[in-house]
Structure formats: structure tokens, C-alpha cells
Design an enzyme around this catalytic site. Structure first.
Site, PDB file in Angstrom:
ATOM      1  N   HIS A  25      30.029  -1.398  -6.914  1.00 32.36           N
ATOM      2  CA  HIS A  25      30.717  -1.407  -8.118  1.00 32.36           C
ATOM      3  C   HIS A  25      30.395  -0.059  -8.649  1.00 32.36           C
ATOM      4  O   HIS A  25      30.765   0.324 -10.239  1.00 32.36           O
ATOM      5  CB  HIS A  25      29.937  -2.512  -8.896  1.00 32.36           C
ATOM      6  CG  HIS A  25      28.457  -1.991  -8.943  1.00 32.36           C
ATOM      7  ND1 HIS A  25      27.614  -2.098  -7.797  1.00 32.36           N
ATOM      8  CD2 HIS A  25      27.482  -2.007  -9.902  1.00 32.36           C
ATOM      9  CE1 HIS A  25      26.436  -2.042  -8.111  1.00 32.36           C
ATOM     10  NE2 HIS A  25      26.329  -1.609  -9.312  1.00 32.36           N
ATOM     11  N   ASP A  26      29.937   1.126  -7.969  1.00 32.29           N
ATOM     12  CA  ASP A  26      29.626   2.406  -8.456  1.00 32.29           C
ATOM     13  C   ASP A  26      30.732   3.323  -7.991  1.00 32.29           C
ATOM     14  O   ASP A  26      30.692   4.812  -8.405  1.00 32.29           O
ATOM     15  CB  ASP A  26      28.017   2.761  -8.160  1.00 32.29           C
ATOM     16  CG  ASP A  26      26.991   1.889  -8.759  1.00 32.29           C
ATOM     17  OD1 ASP A  26      27.549   1.503  -9.750  1.00 32.29           O
ATOM     18  OD2 ASP A  26      25.932   1.736  -8.232  1.00 32.29           O
ATOM     19  N   ASP A  56      20.457  -9.410  -7.789  1.00 29.31           N
ATOM     20  CA  ASP A  56      19.987  -7.939  -8.068  1.00 29.31           C
ATOM     21  C   ASP A  56      18.817  -7.973  -8.717  1.00 29.31           C
ATOM     22  O   ASP A  56      18.523  -8.702  -9.794  1.00 29.31           O
ATOM     23  CB  ASP A  56      21.093  -7.497  -8.740  1.00 29.31           C
ATOM     24  CG  ASP A  56      21.331  -6.012  -8.482  1.00 29.31           C
ATOM     25  OD1 ASP A  56      20.519  -5.282  -8.328  1.00 29.31           O
ATOM     26  OD2 ASP A  56      22.633  -5.668  -8.269  1.00 29.31           O
ATOM     27  N   GLU A  74      18.690  -0.303  -2.575  1.00 29.44           N
ATOM     28  CA  GLU A  74      19.719   0.913  -2.964  1.00 29.44           C
ATOM     29  C   GLU A  74      18.951   2.244  -2.885  1.00 29.44           C
ATOM     30  O   GLU A  74      18.076   2.356  -3.497  1.00 29.44           O
ATOM     31  CB  GLU A  74      20.188   0.688  -4.295  1.00 29.44           C
ATOM     32  CG  GLU A  74      21.422   1.784  -4.678  1.00 29.44           C
ATOM     33  CD  GLU A  74      21.565   2.021  -5.984  1.00 29.44           C
ATOM     34  OE1 GLU A  74      22.488   2.391  -6.484  1.00 29.44           O
ATOM     35  OE2 GLU A  74      20.831   1.692  -6.753  1.00 29.44           O
ATOM     36  N   ASP A  88      17.734  -2.405  -7.134  1.00 27.71           N
ATOM     37  CA  ASP A  88      18.282  -1.256  -7.775  1.00 27.71           C
ATOM     38  C   ASP A  88      17.388  -0.021  -7.662  1.00 27.71           C
ATOM     39  O   ASP A  88      16.084  -0.095  -8.046  1.00 27.71           O
ATOM     40  CB  ASP A  88      18.839  -1.638  -9.048  1.00 27.71           C
ATOM     41  CG  ASP A  88      19.535  -0.821  -9.831  1.00 27.71           C
ATOM     42  OD1 ASP A  88      20.700  -0.583  -9.432  1.00 27.71           O
ATOM     43  OD2 ASP A  88      19.039  -0.019 -10.870  1.00 27.71           O
TER      44      ASP A  88
HETATM   45  C1  NOJ Z   1      22.282   1.511  -9.567  1.00 24.62           C
HETATM   46  C2  NOJ Z   1      23.522   0.517  -9.938  1.00 24.62           C
HETATM   47  O1  NOJ Z   1      24.187   0.200  -8.967  1.00 24.62           O
HETATM   48  C3  NOJ Z   1      24.251   1.096 -11.023  1.00 24.62           C
HETATM   49  O2  NOJ Z   1      25.328   0.165 -11.364  1.00 24.62           O
HETATM   50  C4  NOJ Z   1      23.378   1.342 -12.401  1.00 24.62           C
HETATM   51  O3  NOJ Z   1      24.025   1.857 -13.408  1.00 24.62           O
HETATM   52  C5  NOJ Z   1      22.149   2.099 -12.130  1.00 24.62           C
HETATM   53  N1  NOJ Z   1      21.659   1.822 -10.714  1.00 24.62           N
HETATM   54  C6  NOJ Z   1      21.229   1.760 -12.987  1.00 24.62           C
HETATM   55  O4  NOJ Z   1      20.493   0.740 -12.961  1.00 24.62           O
END
Ligand code: NOJ
Length: 530
Positions: free
Chosen positions: A327-328, A99, A266, A201
Site C-alpha cells: 500500500h506504499d 498490523d 517492515e 510497522d
Molecule cells: C509504513 C506503513 O506501511 C505506511 O503506510 C505508514 O504511513 C508508515 N509506516 C507510518 O506508519
């Protein structure tokens, strides 16, 4: 399809390293632990693993706040552990992605420490510093993720710094060439060590409007439903033209190391903007994440419509991809229920393009309720109800006290509902979610058309979603019942005759199909057509 590369044919498995396997008993997953569990991935039949960040970090955002891009945090192990893991993965024919968090660093990163030390510091311009606005407040109206001003005040130097996430995650200034080169070099560092690519990210957040123009309000904002920052349209601090150009430059850096390294991005954007990141002539990100299965409505007609629009929106040569969990977001089995989670698995693994599978979804894990006082994710405090811990809980490997994840006390609870779903409990059960995944993954490997063949929607109504996947000598009918009631697939001109190659109901496996296709509620099949 013969010349498709590994990331086109393959399935990418997303590991949240804190929660996969703890090798040293401190309750937090680590790289040696993960190495010891690599056989699970080869047994399951995935092709690559992507690790959420493992770099040194104060862990305010569990690694998405990086204080050194070129090392490994001691909680996860050492640089040598990472080299060993990479070699072991490659030895098993698995690719490995890291990542990469380019939008912001931790406030403990030496760059920010220098930058905030004085207005005259040579690194001042590496972050986005601005004087207060005319009224003395923030320079403009931009909001950050948690819904308040995107500008943090720095008392000592009397300026605001820009940060879209936490106070401790200052945004880098990507307009500064020094930042660009330093960050590109961090990619080169890992590529030279053999890493197969990166998940980038928060890519759309990279660059902000130079004139700091105010964002307009979002007329479609749904209070209490949407995240608070969505009350604005992020016209001037998200997805800027310069960001798309930088994405193409990242691709060039990766291509310095050959043509089989890959960038996943992302991109939480409307579909038309997401697909722009493939870049003109395919020179951008190869896998701009498609989140519709995570965020869209879960019904047959909505999904059928979206699949059509997405495939039609892809630029020439743009390879599709599908994310089902991460994970979000809440776990898929909690979002759509355990029965539909099986249907979702079949959808993910039979749609055209690269599937991205979140660890534990192959077990059907559900969100683990975490009482507010035990929450670890800062978002749980900052945006109540939006904490992400429930989907980040330890992987249950067996029925032991620490679920085979740790000999210590796990950093998040395993969850009573998830304990019985362990790998050991499901491994030899022909009807388990894990066996369904394994069967589908094996089928994808045997059937090139499922991974990369043609796709033809089959007309269906109500809760049924159906399509054909085709290739030389291969014809597969995928029929999914997204509702709880029995359904029938009557397809004019298509007489499904064949054999069930994969089924959510194991009793149906290998059974012949002739004439019309009947599906029980929440049932789905892949039929090899004769
Ligand atoms: C996206 C990530 O998937 C998330 O977990 C993170 O908190 C934010 N970006 C900030 O990096």
C-alpha cells in the site's frame, strides 16, 4: 519440508481494509464486508491474510496513527466483527495477522495527550521530548520521512517532540520500560483472542541514539529520485542495536502463545541489515520483509544476482520471503507493465520462501491516477508525486456501478482501467491474470518443492532468468523471460523434457517440452521435468 509451518509453506495475502469490501454502503471497506468476501481468498488458494490497521484512529494516515490499540475503529466495525472475522477465517483454514504500529501513536492517543500536558506528567517520558538545540532550533539534524526536521515544536511545554512521520504521529520512547510493557501487552491482547501474528510497522525507527548524534550526509543521494529524507544516512535514528534487541523480545512475547504465531517486520534497510532481524539463533522476527522485488531493477541479471546474494546472506535457519507490492508503492502492473506483471506473479510464487501478495495484484490492477485535489493520502500533499492513493483503490468485484465494492460512493475511485479487471470478469477466463494466480497457487499446494524445496539457479543470459526447484520425486524448471523479445534457454547438461505446469500464455498450458526451451517475449513457464 514436511515439518515446515503454515507461514513457511503458505502465501500471505495483504488486505488494505478500506478498499477490499464495503459492507455498509459508506464507501469505505470494513470487516463485515471482508468477511463476506473470504471465499475469494480460499478460492484463490492463499493461506493467510494480513490486515493493514483497523484500530481506532483519526485516520490522518489511514490507521497507521493508532489512538487505541485494543479496539476496532467504527469505520471498520466492532471488536465483535473482528472476532467473527477471525473465527470465519479460521473456519476456512485461513490464518489472520494484524498490523501493529509500535513506533508511534496518534497524537490523539491518551498517552500522548497526557505526555504533552506538562513536563511533569508521569507519561512525559513515554514520548521523545527534548529541549531546543544550542542555537534555539531542533535538538539535532535528523530528518523525517517527508524530508524536513524530525522534531516538532510544542509551544505549550516549550520542548520538541520527535516524530519520523506526520506531526500527528509522535514517536513512542521505547527506552522507557513502561512503554515496552504496555505495548507488549497490546500484542498479548490480540494473541489471546486468537490472532496468528502481526506485521510490525516501521520497525527500524523504534529507537534513537541516546546522545542524539547528528546524521552524516548521504553521498549517493539522488535529488528528485530518492525520497527527500534519504539525503542523510540515518545512522543514529534507524536500526539501532537496541531495536534489534526489542525485536527479539517481541518474538518472546509471541512465543508465549505457542510456536505457530508469526511476526513479519517492515524493514526498509540494506539487505545485510534486514537479515540481522532474524536474530541470533533465529530468536528474532521470522519474516523480516525483503523488498527487493518492489524497489530493485526489473531485469533478469539484476534479479538473478539479488536472489543469489539474498539467499547467501540468510542466517542458518532463516526462511526467505518476497514482497511484490504493498500500500506504499506503485502497483506492480504499473511499475513493470501488464505483460511483465504476469512474469512477476510467476517469480513471486516460485522463488524459495514465503510470498506476500498485495490485494488486487492477482487481478493485475494498475495505479489509478488521482487528481491532486482528490488526494486522500497526506503524503500526496507533503511530497508531491509520492502520494500512495493510486495503489490503494477499491477492489473491483464485478461490473456494477460501485464495482461490487460498495453500494455507495467509494472513498477513492475504482479507476476506469481497473473496472474491466474485476473478479467476475476474470474468474472463468482461462487466460486471465486471476486464473494464472489461481493456477500457480494450486500448483504450490500440490508441489511441496515449489513452496519449500531446494533452489538451484540455472545459467541463463540476456533477459532469461531460470532456476530449478527440487524435492523428493519433484523437479521443476522455472524459466522467465524478462524482456519483450523471443528467447531460448539452452542449458548445457539439462535437457528440459517435461510438461508445462503453469504458463503466462494459456495456450502453452500442459504442452510437452522437449529439448531446448523457447520463450516468446514476456513469457514464462513452470515445467515439470520428467
Ligand atoms: C509504513 C506503513 O506501511 C505506511 O503506510 C505508514 O504511513 C508508515 N509506516 C507510518 O506508519
Amino acid at each position: 519440508m514436511g515439518d515446515a509451518t503454515w507461514w513457511q509453506r503458505g502465501v500471505i495475502y495483504h488486505v488494505y481494509p478500506r478498499s477490499f469490501m464495503d459492507g455498509d454502503g459508506d464507501g469505505v471497506g470494513d470487516l463485515p464486508g471482508l468477511l463476506g468476501r473470504l471465499d475469494h481468498l480460499t478460492w484463490l488458494g492463499v493461506d493467510a491474510l494480513w490486515l493493514s490497521p483497523v484500530h481506532p484512529s483519526p485516520m490522518a494516515d489511514f490507521g497507521y496513527d493508532v489512538s487505541d490499540y485494543l479496539d476496532v475503529d467504527p469505520v471498520f466495525g466492532t471488536l465483535e466483527d473482528l472476532d467473527r472475522l477471525l473465527a470465519a477465517a479460521h473456519g476456512r483454514g485461513l490464518r489472520m495477522l494484524l498490523d501493529w504500529v509500535p513506533n508511534h501513536t496518534s497524537d490523539r492517543h491518551p498517552w500522548f495527550q497526557e505526555s504533552r500536558s506538562s513536563r511533569e506528567d508521569p507519561r512525559r517520558d513515554w514520548y521523545v521530548w527534548r529541549d531546543p538545540g544550542p542555537g534555539g532550533g531542533p535538538p539535532n539534524n535528523w530528518l523525517r520521512y517527508i524530508g524536513d526536521s524530525a522534531w516538532g515544536w510544542d509551544e505549550r511545554t516549550g520542548q520538541y517532540y520527535y516524530r519520523v512521520f506526520l506531526d500527528s504521529q509522535p514517536d513512542l520512547n521505547w527506552r522507557n520500560p513502561g512503554v515496552q510493557e504496555a505495548m507488549f501487552d497490546t500484542l498479548r491482547f490480540w494473541l489471546a483472542r486468537g490472532v496468528d501474528g502481526f506485521r510490525i510497522d516501521a520497525l527500524p525507527s523504534l529507537v534513537e541514539d541516546e546522545r542524539l548524534r547528528d546524521n552524516p550526509p548521504n553521498p549517493d543521494y539522488r535529488p528528485g529520485v530518492d525520497l527527500p529524507y534519504l539525503r542523510q544516512l540515518p545512522v543514529w535514528n534507524n536500526d539501532q542495536p537496541e531495536t534489534r534487541e526489542l525485536a527479539a523480545r517481541m518474538r518472546k512475547v509471541v512465543d508465549e502463545f505457542g510456536d505457530d504465531r508469526v511476526l513479519l517486520g517492515e524493514l526498509v534497510l540494506p539487505m545485510e541489515q534486514t537479515v540481522a532481524y532474524y536474530g541470533p539463533d533465529g530468536g528474532g522476527i521470522q519474516v523480516p520483509f525483503n523488498f527487493e522485488l518492489v524497489s530493485g531493477a526489473w531485469d533478469a541479471r539484476s534479479i538473478a544476482g539479488y536472489v543469489d546474494r539474498y539467499l547467501a546472506a540468510l542466517p542458518a535457519g532463516g526462511w526467505p520471503n518476497w514482497v511484490l507490492g504493498n500500500h506504499d508503492s506503485p502497483r506492480v502492473a504499473s511499475r513493470v507493465g501488464p505483460a511483465q506483471a504476469r512474469v512477476a506473479a510467476m517469480l513471486l510464487l516460485t522463488l524459495p520462501g514465503t510470498p506476500i501478495l498485495y490485494y488486487g495484484d492477482e487481478l493485475g490492477l494498475t495505479d489509478v491516477p488521482i487528481p491532486a485535489e482528490q488526494a486522500r493520502d497526506p503524503i500526496a500533499r507533503l511530497v508531491p508525486g509520492r502520494g500512495r492513493d493510486p495503489a490503494r483503490t477499491p477492489m473491483p468485484w464485478d461490473g456494477g456501478l460501485g464495482a461490487g465494492f460498495t453500494s455507495g460512493r467509494p472513498w477513492l475511485p475504482v479507476g476506469e482501467a481497473n473496472r474491466p479487471l474485476s473478479v467476475a470478469a476474470q474468474r472463468d477466463d482461462p487466460g486471465s491474470m486471476l486464473t494464472l494466480h489461481r493456477r500457480l497457487l494450486r500448483l504450490r499446494r500440490q508441489a511441496p518443492a515449489l513452496a519449500g524445496g531446494g533452489y538451484e539457479p540455472v545459467e541463463a543470459d540476456g533477459d532469461v532468468l531460470a532456476y530449478l526447484r527440487t524435492g523428493p520425486g519433484e523437479r521443476w524448471l522455472v524459466a522467465l523471460n524478462l524482456g519483450p523479445h523471443p528467447a531460448r534457454l539452452a542449458v548445457p547438461g539439462l535437457e528440459p523434457t517435461g510438461r508445462v505446469a503453469a504458463a503466462t500464455d494459456p495456450a502453452r498450458q500442459d504442452r510437452p517440452v522437449a529439448g531446448e526451451l523457447r520463450l516468446a517475449g514476456d513469457e514464462s513457464v513452470v515445467v515439470a521435468l520428467g
